[in-house]
Design a protein around this motif. Structure first.
Motif, PDB file in Angstrom:
ATOM      1  N   LEU A  48       0.808  -1.221   0.000  1.00 48.27           N
ATOM      2  CA  LEU A  48       0.000   0.000   0.000  1.00 48.27           C
ATOM      3  C   LEU A  48       0.842   1.273   0.000  1.00 48.27           C
ATOM      4  N   GLY A  49       2.086   1.157  -0.442  1.00 47.14           N
ATOM      5  CA  GLY A  49       2.963   2.319  -0.430  1.00 47.14           C
ATOM      6  C   GLY A  49       2.486   3.462  -1.297  1.00 47.14           C
ATOM      7  N   PRO A  54       1.877   6.570   6.458  1.00 48.57           N
ATOM      8  CA  PRO A  54       2.345   7.818   7.070  1.00 48.57           C
ATOM      9  C   PRO A  54       3.735   8.209   6.578  1.00 48.57           C
ATOM     10  N   PRO A  55       4.229   9.363   6.991  1.00 45.48           N
ATOM     11  CA  PRO A  55       5.553   9.812   6.551  1.00 45.48           C
ATOM     12  C   PRO A  55       6.649   8.836   6.983  1.00 45.48           C
ATOM     13  N   LYS A  56       7.694   8.746   6.165  1.00 43.38           N
ATOM     14  CA  LYS A  56       8.839   7.904   6.503  1.00 43.38           C
ATOM     15  C   LYS A  56      10.125   8.721   6.361  1.00 43.38           C
ATOM     16  N   PHE A  93       7.105  10.669  -2.519  1.00 40.08           N
ATOM     17  CA  PHE A  93       7.034   9.456  -1.696  1.00 40.08           C
ATOM     18  C   PHE A  93       6.631   9.728  -0.247  1.00 40.08           C
ATOM     19  N   ASN A  94       6.543  10.987   0.128  1.00 43.37           N
ATOM     20  CA  ASN A  94       6.321  11.372   1.522  1.00 43.37           C
ATOM     21  C   ASN A  94       7.408  10.778   2.419  1.00 43.37           C
ATOM     22  N   VAL A  95       8.643  10.898   1.940  1.00 44.81           N
ATOM     23  CA  VAL A  95       9.815  10.429   2.676  1.00 44.81           C
ATOM     24  C   VAL A  95      10.724  11.629   2.941  1.00 44.81           C
ATOM     25  N   LYS A  96      11.089  11.810   4.184  1.00 42.54           N
ATOM     26  CA  LYS A  96      11.951  12.930   4.565  1.00 42.54           C
ATOM     27  C   LYS A  96      13.410  12.505   4.505  1.00 42.54           C
ATOM     28  N   GLN A 220       8.800  12.586 -11.831  1.00 37.34           N
ATOM     29  CA  GLN A 220       7.532  11.885 -11.663  1.00 37.34           C
ATOM     30  C   GLN A 220       7.792  10.424 -11.284  1.00 37.34           C
ATOM     31  N   VAL A 221       6.844   9.808 -10.593  1.00 32.48           N
ATOM     32  CA  VAL A 221       6.960   8.393 -10.240  1.00 32.48           C
ATOM     33  C   VAL A 221       5.604   7.715 -10.411  1.00 32.48           C
ATOM     34  N   LYS A 222       5.638   6.411 -10.566  1.00 35.02           N
ATOM     35  CA  LYS A 222       4.415   5.621 -10.692  1.00 35.02           C
ATOM     36  C   LYS A 222       4.060   5.008  -9.336  1.00 35.02           C
ATOM     37  N   TRP A 223       2.841   4.529  -9.235  1.00 39.12           N
ATOM     38  CA  TRP A 223       2.356   4.027  -7.948  1.00 39.12           C
ATOM     39  C   TRP A 223       3.209   2.882  -7.409  1.00 39.12           C
ATOM     40  N   PHE A 224       3.635   1.972  -8.297  1.00 38.73           N
ATOM     41  CA  PHE A 224       4.403   0.822  -7.807  1.00 38.73           C
ATOM     42  C   PHE A 224       5.807   1.232  -7.369  1.00 38.73           C
ATOM     43  N   GLN A 225       6.312   2.341  -7.921  1.00 36.81           N
ATOM     44  CA  GLN A 225       7.613   2.837  -7.475  1.00 36.81           C
ATOM     45  C   GLN A 225       7.524   3.354  -6.042  1.00 36.81           C
ATOM     46  N   LYS A 226       6.381   3.918  -5.695  1.00 37.41           N
ATOM     47  CA  LYS A 226       6.168   4.338  -4.309  1.00 37.41           C
ATOM     48  C   LYS A 226       6.176   3.116  -3.387  1.00 37.41           C
ATOM     49  N   ASN A 227       5.520   2.053  -3.825  1.00 35.73           N
ATOM     50  CA  ASN A 227       5.493   0.825  -3.022  1.00 35.73           C
ATOM     51  C   ASN A 227       6.904   0.303  -2.775  1.00 35.73           C
TER      52      ASN A 227
END
Length: 238
Positions: A48-49, A54-56, A93-96, A220-227
């Motif tokens: 579900l990435g 939440p933020p990482k 990615f909501n990654v700090k 840009q990124v795709k949904w599976f790259q976020k996962n």
């Protein structure tokens, strides 16, 4: 030099090469185990990435290598690349992106061996992992001393003089470091691109994507790259 001295020197050199290979194999095995453990712990993000919540956090430490003339670049030369990586990781990615230690960039003042100053990528980099360059990089990894000494699994970036045919290189999720050469330092997106490789992302055929192989890429990124990135062992909740 006598015959016996010559034989002893050859034996010492051979033993040193064997020991390097043994240490490299141990490093690879440990990283495989840590990667599998990371996937298990990151199963939520692996599935579900794309929700990006939440933020990482991802911790990075950059070492600037030196040669006989001093540091290869100034720390300030990396500002553009760090800012691009920080913004891309946060926005997509909501990654700090955080420094592993007090500062994100550090200069190794002692001259690096020539094998670590000019390196290769892909199969060449894998081969070098078992030689002098790999041993040098392993010795300076942030968060490692043969085994992990930190639960944050940072990525270490080494600024080298040249990567033959490339501007940046990462061996992927089984490695804990990436390399940038002088051209890669000047590129705004190469650092972020190689961080992507370190977090299990492969090349994209879309130019606007962060993982487009050329420096004229977008972010840009795709949904599976976020996962994939959010489930990497380098990307933590703490």
């Amino acid at each position: 030099m006598g015959l016996w001295s010559s034989i002893k020197n050859k034996i010492k050199k051979a033993a040193k090469k064997v020991w390097r290979v043994v240490k490299a194999v141990v490093r690879v095995v440990v990283r495989v185990v840590m990667t599998v453990v990371g996937l298990v712990l990151g199963i939520f993000d692996l599935l579900l990435g794309f929700v990006a919540w939440p933020p990482k956090k991802l911790r990075l430490h950059i070492f600037i290598l030196s040669d006989q003339n001093g540091p290869l670049v100034n720390p300030g030369d990396l500002t553009l690349a760090i800012d691009f990586a920080r913004k891309t990781l946060k926005d997509r990615f909501n990654v700090k992106l955080l420094p592993y230690s007090e500062g994100m960039v550090e200069i190794i003042t002692a001259p690096a061996p020539s094998a670590a100053l000019v390196v290769h990528c892909d199969s060449g980099a894998f081969k070098e992992e078992f030689g002098e360059a790999g041993e040098y990089f392993a010795k300076h990894l942030a968060g490692w001393n043969a085994i992990p000494i930190s639960l944050t699994f940072p990525i270490t970036a080494f600024v080298v003089r040249d990567i033959v045919g490339k501007q940046g290189c990462s061996l992927g999720p089984l490695s804990d470091y990436l390399t940038l050469d002088l051209a890669g330092v000047k590129s705004d997106s190469t650092l972020a691109h190689e961080i992507g490789h370190s977090c299990s992302l492969w090349h994209s055929k879309t130019q606007s994507n962060l993982m487009w192989p050329d420096t004229k890429r977008g972010n840009q990124v795709k949904w599976f790259q976020k996962n994939l990135l959010r489930s990497s062992r380098h990307v933590m909740y703490w």
